[in-house]
Design a protein around this motif. Structure first.
Motif, PDB file in Angstrom:
ATOM      1  N   ALA A 617       0.818  -1.218   0.000  1.00 41.32           N
ATOM      2  CA  ALA A 617       0.000   0.000   0.000  1.00 41.32           C
ATOM      3  C   ALA A 617       0.853   1.270   0.000  1.00 41.32           C
ATOM      4  N   ASP A 618       2.149   1.127   0.315  1.00 44.01           N
ATOM      5  CA  ASP A 618       3.028   2.293   0.355  1.00 44.01           C
ATOM      6  C   ASP A 618       3.612   2.631  -1.010  1.00 44.01           C
ATOM      7  N   ALA A 619       3.368   1.811  -2.014  1.00 44.03           N
ATOM      8  CA  ALA A 619       3.877   2.097  -3.345  1.00 44.03           C
ATOM      9  C   ALA A 619       3.122   3.276  -3.944  1.00 44.03           C
ATOM     10  N   GLY A 620       3.845   4.131  -4.669  1.00 47.85           N
ATOM     11  CA  GLY A 620       3.229   5.291  -5.294  1.00 47.85           C
ATOM     12  C   GLY A 620       4.195   6.450  -5.377  1.00 47.85           C
ATOM     13  N   ARG A 621       3.675   7.628  -5.659  1.00 47.81           N
ATOM     14  CA  ARG A 621       4.513   8.817  -5.854  1.00 47.81           C
ATOM     15  C   ARG A 621       4.541   9.676  -4.590  1.00 47.81           C
ATOM     16  N   TYR A 622       5.763  10.007  -4.165  1.00 47.45           N
ATOM     17  CA  TYR A 622       5.996  10.874  -3.008  1.00 47.45           C
ATOM     18  C   TYR A 622       6.626  12.168  -3.523  1.00 47.45           C
ATOM     19  N   THR A 623       6.052  13.283  -3.144  1.00 44.08           N
ATOM     20  CA  THR A 623       6.541  14.588  -3.589  1.00 44.08           C
ATOM     21  C   THR A 623       6.898  15.446  -2.366  1.00 44.08           C
ATOM     22  N   CYS A 624       8.099  15.989  -2.387  1.00 45.88           N
ATOM     23  CA  CYS A 624       8.564  16.870  -1.305  1.00 45.88           C
ATOM     24  C   CYS A 624       8.606  18.301  -1.833  1.00 45.88           C
ATOM     25  N   THR A 625       7.899  19.199  -1.173  1.00 47.09           N
ATOM     26  CA  THR A 625       7.888  20.611  -1.542  1.00 47.09           C
ATOM     27  C   THR A 625       8.232  21.463  -0.329  1.00 47.09           C
ATOM     28  N   SER A 626       8.698  22.667  -0.588  1.00 49.98           N
ATOM     29  CA  SER A 626       8.978  23.617   0.492  1.00 49.98           C
ATOM     30  C   SER A 626       8.231  24.910   0.230  1.00 49.98           C
ATOM     31  N   VAL A 627       7.786  25.532   1.302  1.00 55.98           N
ATOM     32  CA  VAL A 627       7.082  26.808   1.223  1.00 55.98           C
ATOM     33  C   VAL A 627       7.833  27.810   2.102  1.00 55.98           C
ATOM     34  N   GLU A 628       8.231  28.922   1.505  1.00 57.45           N
ATOM     35  CA  GLU A 628       8.946  29.977   2.242  1.00 57.45           C
ATOM     36  C   GLU A 628       8.163  31.270   2.114  1.00 57.45           C
ATOM     37  N   TRP A 629       7.882  31.901   3.259  1.00 58.95           N
ATOM     38  CA  TRP A 629       7.102  33.142   3.288  1.00 58.95           C
ATOM     39  C   TRP A 629       8.053  34.326   3.403  1.00 58.95           C
ATOM     40  N   VAL A 630       7.944  35.263   2.482  1.00 53.71           N
ATOM     41  CA  VAL A 630       8.765  36.467   2.496  1.00 53.71           C
ATOM     42  C   VAL A 630       7.879  37.658   2.156  1.00 53.71           C
ATOM     43  N   LYS A 631       7.757  38.581   3.088  1.00 49.56           N
ATOM     44  CA  LYS A 631       7.017  39.829   2.871  1.00 49.56           C
ATOM     45  C   LYS A 631       5.602  39.588   2.350  1.00 49.56           C
ATOM     46  N   GLY A 632       4.893  38.675   2.960  1.00 52.76           N
ATOM     47  CA  GLY A 632       3.507  38.427   2.599  1.00 52.76           C
ATOM     48  C   GLY A 632       3.308  37.521   1.398  1.00 52.76           C
ATOM     49  N   ARG A 633       4.380  37.100   0.764  1.00 54.09           N
ATOM     50  CA  ARG A 633       4.270  36.172  -0.357  1.00 54.09           C
ATOM     51  C   ARG A 633       4.795  34.813   0.060  1.00 54.09           C
ATOM     52  N   ASP A 634       4.194  33.758  -0.504  1.00 57.33           N
ATOM     53  CA  ASP A 634       4.723  32.428  -0.249  1.00 57.33           C
ATOM     54  C   ASP A 634       5.246  31.850  -1.566  1.00 57.33           C
ATOM     55  N   TYR A 635       6.424  31.272  -1.478  1.00 53.97           N
ATOM     56  CA  TYR A 635       7.084  30.703  -2.650  1.00 53.97           C
ATOM     57  C   TYR A 635       7.229  29.203  -2.434  1.00 53.97           C
ATOM     58  N   THR A 636       6.633  28.457  -3.364  1.00 59.23           N
ATOM     59  CA  THR A 636       6.641  27.003  -3.269  1.00 59.23           C
ATOM     60  C   THR A 636       7.522  26.438  -4.380  1.00 59.23           C
ATOM     61  N   GLN A 637       8.356  25.494  -4.000  1.00 63.62           N
ATOM     62  CA  GLN A 637       9.162  24.817  -5.008  1.00 63.62           C
ATOM     63  C   GLN A 637       9.240  23.328  -4.670  1.00 63.62           C
ATOM     64  N   THR A 638       9.326  22.541  -5.733  1.00 67.18           N
ATOM     65  CA  THR A 638       9.445  21.092  -5.574  1.00 67.18           C
ATOM     66  C   THR A 638      10.905  20.734  -5.385  1.00 67.18           C
ATOM     67  N   LEU A 639      11.178  20.020  -4.314  1.00 70.05           N
ATOM     68  CA  LEU A 639      12.552  19.653  -3.988  1.00 70.05           C
ATOM     69  C   LEU A 639      12.908  18.239  -4.426  1.00 70.05           C
ATOM     70  N   ALA A 640      11.944  17.331  -4.362  1.00 69.60           N
ATOM     71  CA  ALA A 640      12.225  15.942  -4.729  1.00 69.60           C
ATOM     72  C   ALA A 640      10.928  15.225  -5.069  1.00 69.60           C
ATOM     73  N   ILE A 641      11.001  14.287  -6.039  1.00 71.11           N
ATOM     74  CA  ILE A 641       9.877  13.431  -6.399  1.00 71.11           C
ATOM     75  C   ILE A 641      10.389  11.988  -6.460  1.00 71.11           C
ATOM     76  N   TYR A 642       9.693  11.104  -5.769  1.00 64.65           N
ATOM     77  CA  TYR A 642      10.069   9.691  -5.752  1.00 64.65           C
ATOM     78  C   TYR A 642       8.891   8.847  -6.219  1.00 64.65           C
ATOM     79  N   ASP A 643       9.174   7.913  -7.122  1.00 66.77           N
ATOM     80  CA  ASP A 643       8.212   6.875  -7.487  1.00 66.77           C
ATOM     81  C   ASP A 643       8.639   5.591  -6.798  1.00 66.77           C
ATOM     82  N   LEU A 644       7.888   5.198  -5.784  1.00 69.41           N
ATOM     83  CA  LEU A 644       8.201   3.999  -5.012  1.00 69.41           C
ATOM     84  C   LEU A 644       7.443   2.825  -5.624  1.00 69.41           C
ATOM     85  N   ARG A 645       8.202   1.885  -6.175  1.00 69.61           N
ATOM     86  CA  ARG A 645       7.599   0.753  -6.873  1.00 69.61           C
ATOM     87  C   ARG A 645       7.972  -0.544  -6.186  1.00 69.61           C
ATOM     88  N   GLU A 646       6.970  -1.404  -6.067  1.00 68.55           N
ATOM     89  CA  GLU A 646       7.196  -2.680  -5.397  1.00 68.55           C
ATOM     90  C   GLU A 646       8.138  -3.533  -6.236  1.00 68.55           C
TER      91      GLU A 646
END
Length: 796
Positions: A617-646
């Motif tokens: 059941a743990d197989a699938g896509r895992y996505t790691c993102t970060s959110v940084e808030w600066v002066k009222g704006r939030d900036y999101t970027q994808t740091l890593a993507i994993y495809d976990l396959r049995e």
């Protein structure tokens, strides 16, 4: 009668506001943390040599002259790992035995610590060392690539401290040495001394110097472009026990003092003493009420026009060992000069049944003004030098060297204010950014071996990064800045690092959000580069936003390709994800949905996640993102993507080991992390974040408890919604006093179900002695009362 509940509620509200404001003002977290293993700095140290705490930059020779314990080195200024030459300066056995006989440690105190290095001319340098509690000075020369000790030893008392760990300061001005240290072995005779053909020193009075700790000294050429014909000044910074405050305990305050370069002492009064010595309190007030912060280091930012020069100073709290916070304040030279030239003086007055008090002097001042340098006005009156000053002026300054006004910082408050490890040293570099403005960048050393790079953007404290320079958590004792290079010294060695390393910013978003004045994103080159020093050299192709942190101009990044990982049933699987910033929040998604943080199947930490006992059941896509808030704006970027396959074919041995709990070293530790992959700054960041979370939870719980307490008191009738304090207007069985309640009979409670108060009294108070004549001394009566309903009168 006051209502204690309402008082407690008001106190609780005040605590909420103060706690939030205090925490938010001090929780300055560096955006990036670079550990010792990744600092990429140049180091120098020699086996068996310690205390690299004195530096002299010889730009003309391309050398960094370094003073340590019983050794002096010349290092290549561009690469300090290259030692050009070395001279040993050891103590003699006789001096060491003499020092030991006076109760000092032979291997710590009774050595020669080089504490002073100054350039005399192109070839000669002057240095002083503690020499086993017998201060000595000598000359060294550099020629043909070699250092040479001249062997012309001089008495170093008043120039160099006896104690190697006592603070002192000095500056060489036109071959005259100005020094501030102690004159005797015990350190009980502080002095500010000028060694010259006409030597001068301070007076041994507590009103002049009261157990001072000398920090810094430098000259300001105030005679340049002076319409008053003023003299150059030497400013000194120190802390001392305040004489003007009446406390049971000693109160330490920070001071700035000054003397005139042309001072020659008095003719009869103040012979061979300073006639221009004045001092004032240096203020660096923090928002929270506290004792005055104590000065630790000063850096002089010189300007071609001396009126634009600024002194930056590091202060630390003295309240208690638990309140560990530091501040950086900046002071304009003209503001300091104004306090000395136009401010009021303090004077001593005798008060009955009390000690001497210091109050503002409101009387008439002698002419010329006490403490003033010889200027055109004095010369027009026939006073050409300090020897011509009248005794009335000299007597005034002898008894009243303290100014009434304090010197305030330029901004009225600290430029930098933070809690945690105390700041020890600082240097300041002015950088011209892509917008054409100049920004002061502060490099501050800490007591645990870090250097923090910080900027103040219109009152906003922004710590760009911190770098751990030394492997051990040792204080940084000296910082020097020269041509984009930073030099730091400690007990164990010396480090050289560039003021900017733009290559560390991996993307446009990372580069712009760093808000580093040195760095900007180069659009054509697609990398973070140093901002050119020339005014218009390619700055149109740079993306930089310092005050606003606006990264919306950054180009769109191509979608990240996922990494395929194998899922072995029953194994623990680790997926790594490294955020660019300590200020960013890391989020994990599984199959398009947020990963549940509360699920015991996962351990989520700052550099990844750990999946326990993996199943299909743990197989699938895992996505790691970060959110940084600066002066009222939030900036999101994808740091890593994993495809976990049995994995189709399961390795039996690994599965057996996983089942038995025996994992190879390349797997995880008991905490789920490989030891080498534990993020070094993780615990500190989590600690800083968790402190605020714990405070919020605690305050929320306290608020709920207060609300419940208030509702319960209203329900029980202990307080009334209409009248909180005083006697209640409507009496009920719940709020009647005991005597009135006992007289209500069966109107309130059925006679077979009466509530009685059962009290047990133990001996101990004076008021109980009127009821118990046999109370013994030292006993304390205590009433323990229990309310209960009874159904049978026999129970009474």
């Amino acid at each position: 009668m006051y209502c204690p509940l309402l008082f407690f509620i008001v106190l609780h509200g005040i605590f909420l506001v103060c706690a939030y404001n205090g925490w938010s003002s001090l929780k300055s977290i560096p955006r990036k943390t670079i550990q010792y293993e990744d600092n990429n700095v140049i180091t120098f140290k020699e086996e068996g040599v310690w205390n690299y705490s004195t530096m002299l930059i010889r730009e003309d020779l391309g050398l960094l002259v370094l003073g340590a314990r019983e050794a002096i080195y010349t290092l290549d200024i561009n690469d300090i790992s290259v030692a050009k030459s070395k001279v040993l300066w050891k103590v003699t056995e006789e001096k060491q035995k003499e020092c030991t006989s006076k109760g000092k440690h032979p291997d710590i105190d009774c050595r020669n610590y080089v504490r002073m290095l100054h350039q005399m001319n192109d070839s000669v340098m002057y240095m002083c060392g503690t020499n086993a509690f017998s201060p000595t000075c000598d000359y060294i020369t550099y020629g043909d690539g070699q250092l040479k000790l001249e062997g012309k030893q001089e008495d170093g008392r008043g120039k160099c401290p006896f104690d190697p760990f006592q603070r002192s300061s000095s500056v060489m001005v036109d071959q005259d040495l100005y020094s501030a240290t102690s004159l005797n072995f015990l350190g009980s005779e502080p002095v500010i001394l000028r060694t010259s053909p006409i030597s001068l020193r301070t007076v041994f009075k507590s009103s002049w110097l009261n157990e001072p700790n000398f920090i810094y000294m430098d000259v300001v050429p105030e005679s340049e472009d002076s319409p008053e014909g003023d003299d150059d000044k030497v400013y000194m910074f120190f802390s001392e026990n305040a004489v003007e405050y009446d406390f049971y305990n000693k109160l330490v305050v920070s001071r700035v003092a000054r003397v005139c370069k042309g001072d020659m002492g008095g003719q009869r009064t103040l012979q061979r003493k300073w006639t221009s010595f004045l001092k004032a309190r240096l203020d660096c007030s923090v928002p929270e009420p506290s004792l005055p912060y104590i000065i630790q280091d000063v850096f002089h930012v010189r300007h071609k026009k001396w009126r634009k020069s600024v002194f930056y100073a590091v202060f630390t709290s003295q309240s208690s060992s638990t309140d560990r916070s530091s501040a950086v304040c900046a002071y304009d030279v003209t503001d300091i000069s104004e306090v000395f030239s136009r401010g009021k003086f303090k004077t001593e007055v005798t008060v009955e049944m009390s000690d001497v008090k210091w109050v503002t002097y409101n009387g008439e001042l002698p002419v010329p003004r006490p403490g003033a340098c010889i200027n055109n006005a004095a010369r027009s009156s026939g006073i050409m030098r300090s020897l011509d000053l009248p005794d009335k002026t000299l007597q005034f300054i002898r008894d009243r060297p303290l100014m009434d006004d304090a010197v305030r910082p330029i901004t009225g408050k600290p430029l930098l204010l933070k809690s945690g490890p105390l700041l020890t040293r600082l240097v300041v570099d002015h950088v011209t950014a892509s917008d054409g403005q100049s920004y002061p960048v502060m490099f501050v050393g800490t007591e645990n071996g870090y250097v923090q790079k910080a900027v103040n953007y219109d009152g906003e404290i922004h710590i760009i990064k911190e770098v751990k320079l030394f492997q051990n958590a040792e204080p940084i004792d000296v910082l020097r800045l020269h041509q984009n290079q930073l030099y730091a010294g400690s007990a164990s060695g010396v480090v050289q690092m560039p003021v900017s390393n733009c290559n560390r910013y991996s993307s446009c978003l990372d580069c712009v959000l760093a808000r580093d004045p040195y760095c900007a994103w180069d659009v054509p080159a697609q990398r973070c580069s140093r901002v050119p020093t020339s005014p218009e050299d390619g700055k149109s192709n740079l993306i930089q936003s310092l005050k606003d942190g606006d990264a919306t101009r950054c180009p769109t990044i191509a979608p990240m390709e996922p990494k395929i990982r194998s899922l072995v049933l029953g194994n623990n699987i680790r997926l790594l994800c490294y955020p660019d910033s300590n200020l960013a929040q890391v989020n994990w998604n599984f199959a398009g949905k947020p990963l549940p943080y509360s699920d015991r199947k996962y351990t989520i930490y700052n550099v990844g996640i750990l999946i326990y006992n993996a199943s299909a059941a743990d197989a699938g896509r895992y996505t790691c993102t970060s959110v940084e808030w600066v002066k009222g704006r939030d900036y999101t970027q994808t740091l890593a993507i994993y495809d976990l396959r049995e994995q189709s074919a399961v390795v039996v041995t690994d599965k057996i080991k996983a089942t038995l709990g025996i994992l190879p070293e390349s797997h995880t530790t008991s905490s789920g992390l490989h030891k080498s992959e534990e993020p070094p700054w993780h615990s500190k960041t989590v600690s800083s974040e968790s402190k605020w979370i714990v405070m919020q939870v605690a305050l929320a719980m306290l608020s709920v408890m207060m609300a419940c307490l208030l509702i319960w008191n209203l329900y029980m009738g202990h307080i009334s919604p209409f009248m909180c304090c005083g006697r209640q207007l409507i009496k009920s069985p719940r709020n009647l006093p005991e005597r009135e309640y006992m007289h209500t009979g069966n109107d309130a409670v059925d006679s077979k179900q009466q509530m009685v108060r059962l009290c047990v009294t133990t001996n101990s108070a004076l008021e109980a002695t009127s009821f118990h004549g046999n109370t013994t001394k030292g006993d304390t009566p205590t009433d323990v009362c229990v309310f209960k309903y009874i159904t049978d009168e026999s129970e009474i």
